[in-house]
Design a protein around this motif. Structure first.
Motif, PDB file in Angstrom:
ATOM      1  N   LEU A   1       0.838  -1.211   0.000  1.00 63.05           N
ATOM      2  CA  LEU A   1       0.000   0.000   0.000  1.00 63.05           C
ATOM      3  C   LEU A   1       0.869   1.255   0.000  1.00 63.05           C
ATOM      4  O   LEU A   1       0.534   2.265  -0.632  1.00 63.05           O
ATOM      5  N   SER A   2       1.986   1.169   0.687  1.00 63.04           N
ATOM      6  CA  SER A   2       2.908   2.295   0.729  1.00 63.04           C
ATOM      7  C   SER A   2       3.403   2.615  -0.693  1.00 63.04           C
ATOM      8  O   SER A   2       3.437   3.774  -1.123  1.00 63.04           O
ATOM      9  N   GLU A   3       3.721   1.550  -1.410  1.00 60.44           N
ATOM     10  CA  GLU A   3       4.171   1.659  -2.800  1.00 60.44           C
ATOM     11  C   GLU A   3       3.063   2.278  -3.663  1.00 60.44           C
ATOM     12  O   GLU A   3       3.283   3.215  -4.426  1.00 60.44           O
ATOM     13  N   LYS A   4       1.850   1.764  -3.501  1.00 62.32           N
ATOM     14  CA  LYS A   4       0.702   2.202  -4.314  1.00 62.32           C
ATOM     15  C   LYS A   4       0.385   3.687  -4.123  1.00 62.32           C
ATOM     16  O   LYS A   4       0.150   4.413  -5.077  1.00 62.32           O
TER      17      LYS A   4
ATOM     18  N   ALA B   1       3.905   4.383   7.873  1.00 64.42           N
ATOM     19  CA  ALA B   1       3.331   5.117   9.011  1.00 64.42           C
ATOM     20  C   ALA B   1       2.155   5.973   8.528  1.00 64.42           C
ATOM     21  O   ALA B   1       1.089   5.999   9.151  1.00 64.42           O
ATOM     22  N   GLN B   2       2.335   6.656   7.403  1.00 61.30           N
ATOM     23  CA  GLN B   2       1.267   7.522   6.889  1.00 61.30           C
ATOM     24  C   GLN B   2       0.030   6.711   6.471  1.00 61.30           C
ATOM     25  O   GLN B   2      -1.101   7.144   6.690  1.00 61.30           O
ATOM     26  N   ILE B   3       0.261   5.547   5.874  1.00 65.10           N
ATOM     27  CA  ILE B   3      -0.875   4.686   5.478  1.00 65.10           C
ATOM     28  C   ILE B   3      -1.642   4.260   6.731  1.00 65.10           C
ATOM     29  O   ILE B   3      -2.879   4.344   6.783  1.00 65.10           O
ATOM     30  N   ALA B   4      -0.910   3.826   7.751  1.00 60.18           N
ATOM     31  CA  ALA B   4      -1.567   3.367   8.985  1.00 60.18           C
ATOM     32  C   ALA B   4      -2.333   4.520   9.647  1.00 60.18           C
ATOM     33  O   ALA B   4      -3.481   4.354  10.060  1.00 60.18           O
TER      34      ALA B   4
ATOM     35  N   PHE C   1      -3.169  14.377   5.317  1.00 63.14           N
ATOM     36  CA  PHE C   1      -4.480  14.944   4.957  1.00 63.14           C
ATOM     37  C   PHE C   1      -4.592  15.285   3.472  1.00 63.14           C
ATOM     38  O   PHE C   1      -5.512  15.959   3.059  1.00 63.14           O
ATOM     39  N   ASP C   2      -3.618  14.803   2.668  1.00 64.71           N
ATOM     40  CA  ASP C   2      -3.651  15.119   1.235  1.00 64.71           C
ATOM     41  C   ASP C   2      -3.916  13.877   0.384  1.00 64.71           C
ATOM     42  O   ASP C   2      -3.702  13.894  -0.818  1.00 64.71           O
ATOM     43  N   PHE C   3      -4.361  12.802   1.005  1.00 65.22           N
ATOM     44  CA  PHE C   3      -4.684  11.615   0.212  1.00 65.22           C
ATOM     45  C   PHE C   3      -5.755  10.814   0.942  1.00 65.22           C
ATOM     46  O   PHE C   3      -6.035  11.050   2.127  1.00 65.22           O
TER      47      PHE C   3
END
Ligand SMILES: NC(=O)c1ccc[n+]([C@@H]2O[C@H](COP(=O)([O-])OP(=O)(O)OC[C@H]3O[C@@H](n4cnc5c(N)ncnc54)[C@H](OP(=O)(O)O)[C@@H]3O)[C@@H](O)[C@H]2O)c1
Length: 278
Positions: A202-205, A211-214, A242-244
């Motif tokens: 997911l980090s790659e995607k 950390a940001q994905i979580a 807050f930008d995705f």
């Protein structure tokens, strides 16, 4: 909807991400990272008398120059301070150490046999305006329902361990039904989530860090995460969420990592009188 705040049951506005300070280091080091967090834009700071860092947190707030009214300050009552009189005393000690006139959110750190007596003191502190909101940590549904029998005001917040490996769906549903805001401690599993392959993909995607994905997953579930970092870059990174937006199917992919309520990165402190309620 304003993503930057959650509105508590009493109308208080709580920033939708906070800055954790457990194991923040010496007084000067704590002051440095709290100032750094406030400079970066965090407006919620989470401390506890147990962390032994309230003086440093207070100094960091002062050094930042940010107006006290803009900051949502959270502290907690430790296990050996339960009971009506002891709670008032411990609360005043926290105020003194933090060098503030009021606390935005005061929390019971762990459930205890004296919960209802302690809670009476919490209600008093709330009624006289010394705390703007009151809540609990590490309460199970049984603890909350037990408290309901004597409480005039129900907790506005429950702060518990939540992360992708322990998503606490039942507690989230209970809190949503009962207008209690859920807050996630160890929201990035103290780093232990970083070797997870699903999270790496997911980090790659999304071209965001794990950390940001979580942290984004917490926000989209309506939960307030309070990540801790002593590193300036990571302090910034953790706020930059807050930008995705995670797509519904990716939220579900993270949900599927849940291994149950008992998966923990830390566990219960030794001197905790823990009621054996579900
Ligand atoms: N109510 C309770 O019983 C309770 C219990 C535990 C915690 N809490 C609160 O919740 C807060 C957060 O929980 P936590 O501190 O246990 O765990 P956490 O926030 O999940 O993880 C903190 C750890 O992750 C590292 N880290 C932070 N951001 C990172 C990033 N972007 N990339 C890589 N590593 C990163 C930090 O190291 P660096 O500092 O080196 O960046 C630190 O070692 C605590 O600080 C405390 O305020 C409450």
């Amino acid at each position: 909807m304003n993503e930057k705040f959650k509105v508590l049951s009493n109308g208080a506005k709580m920033p939708s991400i906070g800055f954790g300070t457990y194991k923040s280091g010496s007084g000067d080091e704590t002051a440095r990272i709290v100032k750094c967090a406030l400079d970066t834009g965090y407006r919620q700071i989470d401390t506890a008398s147990f962390y032994g860092n309230e003086v440093g947190v207070g100094k960091g707030i002062k050094d930042s120059g940010v107006n006290r009214k803009e900051i949502f300050l959270v502290t907690k009552l430790w296990n050996n301070d339960h009971g009506y009189e002891k709670t008032i005393k411990a609360f005043n000690e926290s105020l003194e150490k933090l060098q503030v006139e009021y606390i935005d959110l005061y929390l019971i750190h762990w459930p205890n046999k004296l919960n209802s007596e302690t809670w009476r003191a919490f209600e008093y502190l709330y009624e006289i305006g010394k705390v703007k909101a009151i809540g609990v940590c590490n309460f199970k549904v049984g603890h909350l329902e037990e408290l309901r029998k004597s409480a005039k005001i129900m907790p506005m917040v429950n702060q518990i361990e939540v992360h992708p490996l322990s998503s606490k769906n039942d507690m989230l549903n209970y809190c949503n039904k009962n207008n209690i805001q859920l807050v996630a401690w160890s929201p990035i599993m103290r780093g232990k989530i970083f070797s997870n392959e699903v999270m790496m993909n997911l980090s790659e995607k999304y071209k965001k860090t794990i950390a940001q994905i979580a942290l984004r997953w917490h926000i989209q579930r309506g939960i307030i995460p309070i990540p801790k970092s002593s590193n300036e870059e990571r302090i910034k990174e953790n706020l930059d969420i807050f930008d995705f937006e995670l797509a519904k199917e990716d939220m579900k992919v993270i949900d599927s990592l849940n291994e149950g309520d008992n998966v923990s990165v830390s566990g219960i402190p030794e001197n905790t009188t823990y009621l054996d309620l579900k």
